[in-house]
Design an enzyme around this catalytic site. Structure first.
Site, short mmCIF file in Angstrom:
data_model
loop_
_atom_site.label_atom_id
_atom_site.label_comp_id
_atom_site.label_asym_id
_atom_site.label_seq_id
_atom_site.Cartn_x
_atom_site.Cartn_y
_atom_site.Cartn_z
N GLU A 133 0.84 -1.21 0.00
CA GLU A 133 0.00 0.00 0.00
C GLU A 133 0.87 1.25 0.00
OE1 GLU A 133 -2.23 -0.29 3.62
OE2 GLU A 133 -3.07 -2.26 3.09
N LYS A 135 2.22 4.50 1.50
CA LYS A 135 2.22 5.01 2.87
C LYS A 135 1.93 6.51 2.81
CE LYS A 135 4.80 4.92 7.18
NZ LYS A 135 4.79 6.33 7.52
N ASP A 137 1.40 10.23 3.98
CA ASP A 137 2.02 11.04 5.03
C ASP A 137 1.00 12.00 5.63
OD1 ASP A 137 3.98 11.86 6.70
OD2 ASP A 137 5.02 13.12 5.25
N TYR A 268 -7.08 1.95 5.91
CA TYR A 268 -6.15 0.87 5.59
C TYR A 268 -6.19 -0.31 6.57
CZ TYR A 268 -3.35 3.69 8.83
OH TYR A 268 -2.92 4.42 9.91
N LYS A 356 10.45 2.91 3.21
CA LYS A 356 10.41 4.34 2.90
C LYS A 356 11.05 4.68 1.56
CE LYS A 356 8.72 6.19 6.78
NZ LYS A 356 9.53 7.03 7.59
N CYS A 450 12.72 47.81 -5.83
CA CYS A 450 12.48 46.62 -6.65
C CYS A 450 13.74 46.32 -7.49
CB CYS A 450 11.29 46.84 -7.56
SG CYS A 450 11.06 45.54 -8.78
N CYS A 453 12.82 47.11 -11.38
CA CYS A 453 12.49 48.43 -11.95
C CYS A 453 12.90 49.57 -11.02
CB CYS A 453 11.00 48.51 -12.28
SG CYS A 453 9.97 48.56 -10.82
N CYS A 466 6.31 45.57 -5.02
CA CYS A 466 6.92 46.62 -5.81
C CYS A 466 5.82 47.61 -6.17
CB CYS A 466 7.52 45.99 -7.08
SG CYS A 466 7.79 47.19 -8.38
N CYS A 472 6.70 48.11 -14.07
CA CYS A 472 7.59 47.02 -13.66
C CYS A 472 7.46 45.87 -14.66
CB CYS A 472 7.23 46.55 -12.25
SG CYS A 472 8.28 45.20 -11.71
S1 IVH Z 1 -0.72 0.28 8.87
C1 IVH Z 1 0.00 -2.09 12.40
N1 IVH Z 1 -1.00 1.33 6.46
O1 IVH Z 1 2.15 5.02 9.10
C2 IVH Z 1 -0.28 -1.27 11.23
N2 IVH Z 1 -0.11 2.69 8.19
O2 IVH Z 1 4.51 4.33 10.80
C3 IVH Z 1 -0.16 0.15 11.50
N3 IVH Z 1 0.37 4.97 7.52
O3 IVH Z 1 0.68 5.23 12.27
C4 IVH Z 1 -0.39 1.04 10.41
N4 IVH Z 1 -0.28 4.78 5.42
O4 IVH Z 1 -0.14 6.80 10.42
C5 IVH Z 1 -0.61 1.54 7.74
N5 IVH Z 1 -1.34 2.13 4.32
C6 IVH Z 1 -0.95 2.33 5.58
C7 IVH Z 1 -0.46 3.58 6.02
C8 IVH Z 1 -0.04 3.71 7.35
C9 IVH Z 1 0.21 5.60 6.34
C10 IVH Z 1 0.95 5.59 8.74
C11 IVH Z 1 0.06 5.49 9.96
C12 IVH Z 1 0.88 4.75 10.97
C13 IVH Z 1 2.26 5.03 10.49
C14 IVH Z 1 3.20 3.95 10.98
#
Ligand code: IVH
Length: 706
Positions: A133, A135, A137, A268, A356, A450, A453, A466, A472
């Site tokens: 999946e 991840k 942010d 998720y 990551k 500026c 100009c 400006c 300008c």
């Molecule tokens: S699973 C035990 N799935 O990542 C499973 N986490 O570093 C726990 N996060 O606290 C989380 N996308 O905030 C999971 N597809 C995803 C995610 C995800 C983002 C974040 C979430 C979690 C953190 C863990």
């Protein structure tokens, strides 16, 4: 209608709205027009207003509307919300896979022998099925649904207890207030079923009596940029990244603030699920999807770690084009039975891993700071840095936004800094590593002139502008577009495209050059024929007789909109008089505040602007005079508060103007009369405090009669 029937009708409406909400916000595939949706909402609102006792907290009308909280309550998660172990390289991801295979393989002496190789076979020989999946942010949250209705939502907090942010989560339109029981059956005007769903079919999975859903709340990148732009304007500190902005928005005590920052969610996983049992993680996600919850469409089943590694590459490539910030992938063992066997160590499951991407943050050194001038004249400080690779892209320029941000972060030339980029957003300097300072670093101030100009720079809110406006080079196209627009000089037939063409081809450098355009020159350009050239020259000619307010408005003086242009025109009667006015004289006019006075004054102090004005005059543009209307109320300024009984506000204003007076929209010491009608508002109290003359509607009428 009987109460029971009414209840049914309301229920049906809610079901319909929920379904269309789901089509729009979750599937991004609406089945009806916005107008139709609004109509349904209105119908429900009318009924609920009439029968408030039938309002339920999960009604679609109840997403925003709650009063601000004093503080958030705390929620204990039934099952702790765990965190993930991180991997940063292919090797680490492979180690994760090896470990799982090792842990799942039974004792070697007990496993059967392979007939062909003579080796003992264990689980270690087979590939593991994973779900991979993106991840996201953002920040982790939990939603609780009881019998299909959303009841409580909370942040992850320390994993065991989080904050109760139910009201704020309700404002997120992709979070269903009620889970879908069926795929759209029983819904009027639902349109065709979305791809992958059978029309009107019952869900494969029944709604659990209790369902705890976990997901990531995030701020789409577009919204993030917009919020920071607004904060820049108002001088509020900027959010460092979308994650912080999302966290800040979700932790607002006033749900209205959260609602104004459209957050989104991807679900998720689950916590407690009562009444249904899932065999695999994939099946869990499938079920959540049919319940109407939003699942990331990029989630994929991967057979073995090699497929996962490919997926990692695929998503990293897509990363810059996604409308939200992704910092890696999450790998999960699909089989829940295997997940349970693997278990948890120190707050992280052994069956999942965050793999990551290359970091989006790097450190580098600032070589110098340059100033960029935008289309609107805004000056932006830009750090020029030693080139550095950030998330796969080499960068050497990063925005410092404005002087306040430079001061807040204490950024100096020569500093070692952390730079970051998110999606396609311009890279920015996040922070200074002060430990690396040598003492030779130099502070930076935005210049007073500026760089393009040489016009004076003025500060409005957090931004430096400006004042070169008319001349300008960075602003010339926008200034001309404004100058010719309908409510300004109204030059018909001169579109934005033409202006860009003229400026790019060097035909015009400022607004006055328009009046020196020749038909023959136009005919030499692409896409200009006899007739269109004639028409434009005609329109330009016709615009030579503006009214004074239009002319003032057309100049594009910062802070001078249409209303202000009228105020100034009426007060001074001629452009020459405005040009001569000093700041004090300008400030003595009602409705002109210090920033506007400064802006007008600075504009006419700029020699470039004076040159353009003279060029306009020479070209034959008439600078009209405006005679002050003599009358009983001449020179007097009025303001109205409360309801009048004999005329409307607009009529009253017209009367004042007809008799030579002016009206103001905000209270100030410059007001001569405050006319208080019935139930006057806050202006009345302000007027009293300032000791202004307050008169009744009757007294006002007498003034007119005198
Ligand atoms: S699973 C035990 N799935 O990542 C499973 N986490 O570093 C726990 N996060 O606290 C989380 N996308 O905030 C999971 N597809 C995803 C995610 C995800 C983002 C974040 C979430 C979690 C953190 C863990």
């Amino acid at each position: 209608m009987k109460k029971t029937e009414l209840k049914k009708e309301i229920e049906k409406l809610r079901e319909e709205i929920n379904y269309h909400n789901y089509r729009y916000y979750v599937l991004d595939n609406p089945a009806i027009s916005d107008a139709e949706y609004d109509r349904l909402m209105q119908q429900l609102e009318v009924l609920e207003k009439k029968y408030p006792e039938l309002i339920t907290p999960d009604s679609p009308t109840q997403r925003v509307g709650a009063k601000p909280l004093e503080a958030f309550g705390t929620i204990t998660h039934t099952i702790p919300m765990l965190s993930l172990n991180n991997a940063f390289s292919i090797d680490e991801a492979k180690e994760f896979d090896d470990r799982i295979k090792r842990l799942l393989s039974p004792h070697p002496a007990l496993s059967p022998v392979c007939r062909s190789t003579g080796r003992r076979k264990g689980r270690g020989e087979e590939e593991i099925e994973y779900v991979a999946e993106p991840k996201i942010d953002g920040l982790a949250i939990e939603l609780v649904y009881e019998d299909g209705g959303f009841t409580v939502g909370s942040t992850r907090g320390d994993g065991y207890t989080g904050e109760d942010v139910t009201l704020n989560l309700k404002t997120i339109k992709s979070i269903p207030m009620r889970l879908l029981k069926k795929q759209g059956s029983g819904v009027r005007g639902q349109g065709p079923a979305p791809a992958g769903f059978k029309q009107g079919s019952e869900n494969k999975y029944p709604i659990p009596s209790r369902l705890e859903v976990r997901g990531e709340v995030f701020l789409p990148l577009k919204v993030f940029e917009k919020i920071n732009k607004e904060r820049e304007k108002t001088g509020e500190p900027l959010f460092a990244n979308p994650r912080n902005a999302a966290a800040g928005s979700l932790r607002q005590l006033d749900p209205k603030v959260t609602a104004s920052r459209p957050l989104d969610i991807f679900c998720y996983g689950v916590g407690v699920v009562e009444g249904v049992k899932f065999k695999t993680h994939w099946e869990t996600l499938e079920a959540l999807k049919t319940f109407g919850l939003k699942i990331n469409p990029l989630i994929k089943k991967c057979d073995g770690i090699e497929a996962v590694l490919e997926y990692h590459q695929e998503i990293e490539k897509k990363r810059d084009n996604l409308p939200y910030e992704v910092d890696g992938i999450v790998i999960k063992v699909n089989d829940i039975e295997l997940q349970n066997r693997l278990g948890v160590i120190t707050r992280s499951p052994r069956w999942a891993l965050a793999y990551k991407f290359k970091p989006r943050e790097e450190t580098t050194k600032i070589k110098s700071i340059e100033i960029g001038v935008g289309r609107t004249g805004a000056l932006t400080p830009v750090a020029i840095m030693e080139p550095v690779e950030v998330g796969g892209v080499t960068i050497e320029r990063a925005t410092l936004h404005n002087q306040d941000e430079i001061d807040r972060k204490d950024v100096r030339v020569g500093d070692t800094v952390v730079v970051a980029r998110a999606g396609d957003v311009i890279p920015e300097v996040v922070m200074v590593i002060k430990e690396k300072r040598t003492g030779k670093e130099k502070t930076f101030k935005i210049p007073e002139k500026c760089p393009l100009c040489n016009s004076k720079v003025e500060r409005i809110g957090a931004i430096h502008f400006c004042t070169g406006g008319l001349s300008c080079p960075a602003q010339v196209k926008e200034t001309i577009k404004h100058f010719v627009s309908k409510r300004a000089m109204d030059i018909d037939g001169l579109g934005d495209k033409h202006i860009e063409q003229f400026v790019d081809d060097g035909l015009i450098k400022d607004v006055a050059d328009l009046y020196y355009l020749k038909k023959e020159t136009l005919l030499k350009l692409e896409r200009w024929a006899e007739k269109s050239a004639d028409n434009l020259i005609d329109a330009i000619e016709k615009s030579k007789h503006p009214t004074l307010p239009r002319l003032i408005y057309a100049l594009g003086i910062r802070q001078v909109g249409e209303h202000m242009a009228h105020v100034v025109a009426e007060e001074f009667g001629a452009l020459e008089a405005i040009m001569k006015a000093d700041k004090e004289r300008l400030l003595s006019v009602h409705d002109i505040g210090p920033e506007t006075a400064e802006s007008i004054y600075d504009f006419f102090q700029e020699s470039h602007n004076i040159k353009v004005i003279e060029k306009l005059k020479k070209a034959g543009v008439i600078f009209p005079q405006m005679k002050k209307v003599a009358g009983k109320l001449a020179g007097k300024t009025f303001i109205f508060t409360g309801a009048l009984s004999s005329f409307s506000r607009d009529e009253a204003k017209e009367l004042v103007e007809k008799h030579g007076g002016t009206t103001a929209s905000s209270i100030s010491k410059k007001i001569d009369y405050v006319i208080a009608g019935a139930e006057p508002g806050s202006k009345y109290d302000d007027a009293k405090r300032l000791g202004l003359k307050i008169i009744s509607e009757e007294e006002f009428k007498n003034l007119l009669k005198e």
